[in-house]
Design a protein around this motif. Sequence first.
Motif, short mmCIF file in Angstrom:
data_model
loop_
_atom_site.label_atom_id
_atom_site.label_comp_id
_atom_site.label_asym_id
_atom_site.label_seq_id
_atom_site.Cartn_x
_atom_site.Cartn_y
_atom_site.Cartn_z
N SER A 132 -47.16 -63.50 84.60
CA SER A 132 -46.41 -62.26 84.77
C SER A 132 -47.19 -61.22 84.85
CB SER A 132 -46.09 -62.03 83.13
OG SER A 132 -47.17 -61.68 82.32
N MET A 133 -46.82 -60.24 85.50
CA MET A 133 -47.29 -58.70 85.80
C MET A 133 -48.49 -58.06 84.53
SD MET A 133 -46.50 -58.20 88.80
CE MET A 133 -46.10 -60.01 89.11
N ALA A 134 -47.83 -58.53 83.23
CA ALA A 134 -48.78 -58.17 82.08
C ALA A 134 -49.96 -58.90 82.27
CB ALA A 134 -47.86 -58.11 81.00
N SER A 135 -49.97 -60.24 82.36
CA SER A 135 -50.93 -61.23 82.35
C SER A 135 -51.76 -60.77 83.46
CB SER A 135 -50.71 -62.52 82.41
OG SER A 135 -49.62 -63.03 81.42
N ILE A 136 -51.46 -60.45 84.64
CA ILE A 136 -52.42 -59.99 85.78
C ILE A 136 -52.99 -58.71 85.45
CG2 ILE A 136 -52.33 -59.34 88.13
CD1 ILE A 136 -49.81 -61.16 88.79
N ALA A 137 -52.41 -57.82 84.94
CA ALA A 137 -52.82 -56.56 84.65
C ALA A 137 -54.22 -56.70 83.66
CB ALA A 137 -51.78 -55.48 83.89
N GLU B 15 -55.81 -59.51 82.97
CA GLU B 15 -56.86 -60.00 83.58
C GLU B 15 -57.84 -59.04 84.50
OE1 GLU B 15 -59.45 -63.17 84.48
OE2 GLU B 15 -57.49 -63.43 83.12
N ALA B 16 -57.10 -58.23 84.96
CA ALA B 16 -57.88 -57.31 85.76
C ALA B 16 -58.63 -56.11 84.91
CB ALA B 16 -56.90 -56.64 86.70
N GLY B 17 -58.06 -56.02 83.59
CA GLY B 17 -58.54 -54.84 82.71
C GLY B 17 -57.69 -53.47 83.07
N VAL B 18 -56.46 -53.65 83.50
CA VAL B 18 -55.80 -52.24 84.00
C VAL B 18 -54.42 -52.24 83.22
CG1 VAL B 18 -57.15 -52.03 85.91
CG2 VAL B 18 -54.85 -53.22 85.94
N SER B 19 -53.77 -51.22 83.12
CA SER B 19 -52.47 -51.19 82.77
C SER B 19 -51.50 -51.65 83.93
CB SER B 19 -52.13 -49.87 81.93
OG SER B 19 -52.26 -48.94 83.27
N LYS B 20 -50.41 -52.03 83.74
CA LYS B 20 -49.27 -52.33 84.66
C LYS B 20 -49.03 -51.28 85.69
CE LYS B 20 -45.86 -54.21 82.48
NZ LYS B 20 -44.75 -55.10 82.22
N PRO B 21 -48.97 -49.85 85.16
CA PRO B 21 -48.91 -48.72 86.00
C PRO B 21 -49.97 -48.65 87.03
CG PRO B 21 -48.16 -48.02 83.98
CD PRO B 21 -48.86 -49.37 83.57
N ILE B 22 -51.09 -48.95 86.46
CA ILE B 22 -52.40 -48.88 87.55
C ILE B 22 -52.09 -49.95 88.53
CG2 ILE B 22 -54.78 -49.20 87.88
CD1 ILE B 22 -55.00 -47.63 85.14
N LEU B 23 -51.68 -51.19 87.94
CA LEU B 23 -51.52 -52.34 88.96
C LEU B 23 -50.65 -51.97 90.03
CD1 LEU B 23 -52.05 -55.36 89.58
CD2 LEU B 23 -50.47 -55.75 87.94
N TYR B 24 -49.50 -51.46 89.60
CA TYR B 24 -48.41 -51.13 90.35
C TYR B 24 -48.77 -49.76 91.42
CZ TYR B 24 -45.07 -53.79 87.70
OH TYR B 24 -44.48 -54.68 87.02
N GLY C 142 -44.54 -55.34 96.11
CA GLY C 142 -45.40 -54.99 96.98
C GLY C 142 -46.52 -55.92 96.74
N LEU C 143 -46.83 -56.35 95.45
CA LEU C 143 -47.83 -57.34 94.98
C LEU C 143 -47.54 -58.70 95.61
CD1 LEU C 143 -50.42 -58.28 93.57
CD2 LEU C 143 -48.99 -58.32 91.42
N TYR C 144 -46.16 -59.17 95.21
CA TYR C 144 -45.80 -60.42 95.88
C TYR C 144 -45.83 -60.49 97.47
CZ TYR C 144 -43.13 -61.58 91.41
OH TYR C 144 -42.81 -61.85 89.90
N GLN C 145 -45.38 -59.53 97.93
CA GLN C 145 -45.73 -59.52 99.54
C GLN C 145 -47.09 -59.72 99.91
OE1 GLN C 145 -43.21 -56.74 101.76
NE2 GLN C 145 -42.51 -56.03 99.60
N THR C 146 -48.10 -59.02 99.09
CA THR C 146 -49.36 -58.93 99.72
C THR C 146 -50.05 -60.28 99.21
OG1 THR C 146 -49.43 -56.78 98.92
CG2 THR C 146 -51.61 -57.93 99.12
#
Length: 198
Positions: free
Chosen positions: A32-37, A39-48, A56-60
Motif C-alpha cells: 500500500s501507499m501507506a506502507s511505502i510512506a 518505510e520511507a519515513g514520510v507521510s503519504k502527501p510527501i510521497l505523492y 505517478g509512482l506506479y508509472q515510475t
Amino acid sequence: MSATPSRRDPDRRRALLEAADTVILREGPEASMASIAAEAGVSKPILYRHFGDKSGLYQTLAERHSRVLIEAIRAAMLRDAGMRERVHDGIDTYLAMISANLHFYRFLMHRARAEDTATHSVMSTVMQSLGDEIAEILPTEPGPAGAARAQVWAHAIVGMVQNAGDWWLDHPEVARAAVVESLTDLVLGGLTARRAVV
C-alpha cells in the motif's frame, strides 16, 4: 488534476523509490501507499508530492523495472549466436527475472496494471517495443509481406511467453529448463515450418 512531481531533490526521490521496492518485495501485490510512506519515513502527501499521485509512482516503478528486464532480454537475443540459442536465452532470461522478482512482477503486471490505466499503457508499450525488436531478428522472406509476418510472429511470441510464464509461476514444481525448452521448440518449430513452405 495531479500535482506536478517534484524533481528538486533527486536523492530523496531515489530513496522513496527504494522504499517502494523494499515494501513491494516484502508484501507483493498487497503493498500500500501507506506502507511505502512508512518505510520511507514520510507521510503519504510527501510521497505523492514527488510523483504527482499514486499513478505517478506506479508509472515510475513500471518504467524503472521494465527497462532492466527489457535490456536483459535484448542482450540475450541480440548476442552473436545461432537462432535457437538466442531464442532459448531470451526466454530463459525473462523467466529467470520474473521468478527472481515474483512480488514485483505481480505488483506491476497484475495489481498496478489492473487498477491504473496509465501503468497499463506503460507496460503495454514495453511489451510492444519488445515485440518490435524481436521482429527485427526473425528470419522471414523479404518485402512488406515478410516484414508484416515477422511482426505478427514476434508479438505472438511475446504474448505466448508472457502467458506461459504466468502459468509457470503458479506451477513451481515444473522446472524452468523444461518450460524454456518447450517454448523454444514451439517458437523454432513454427519458424522452421514457415521457411519450409516459403
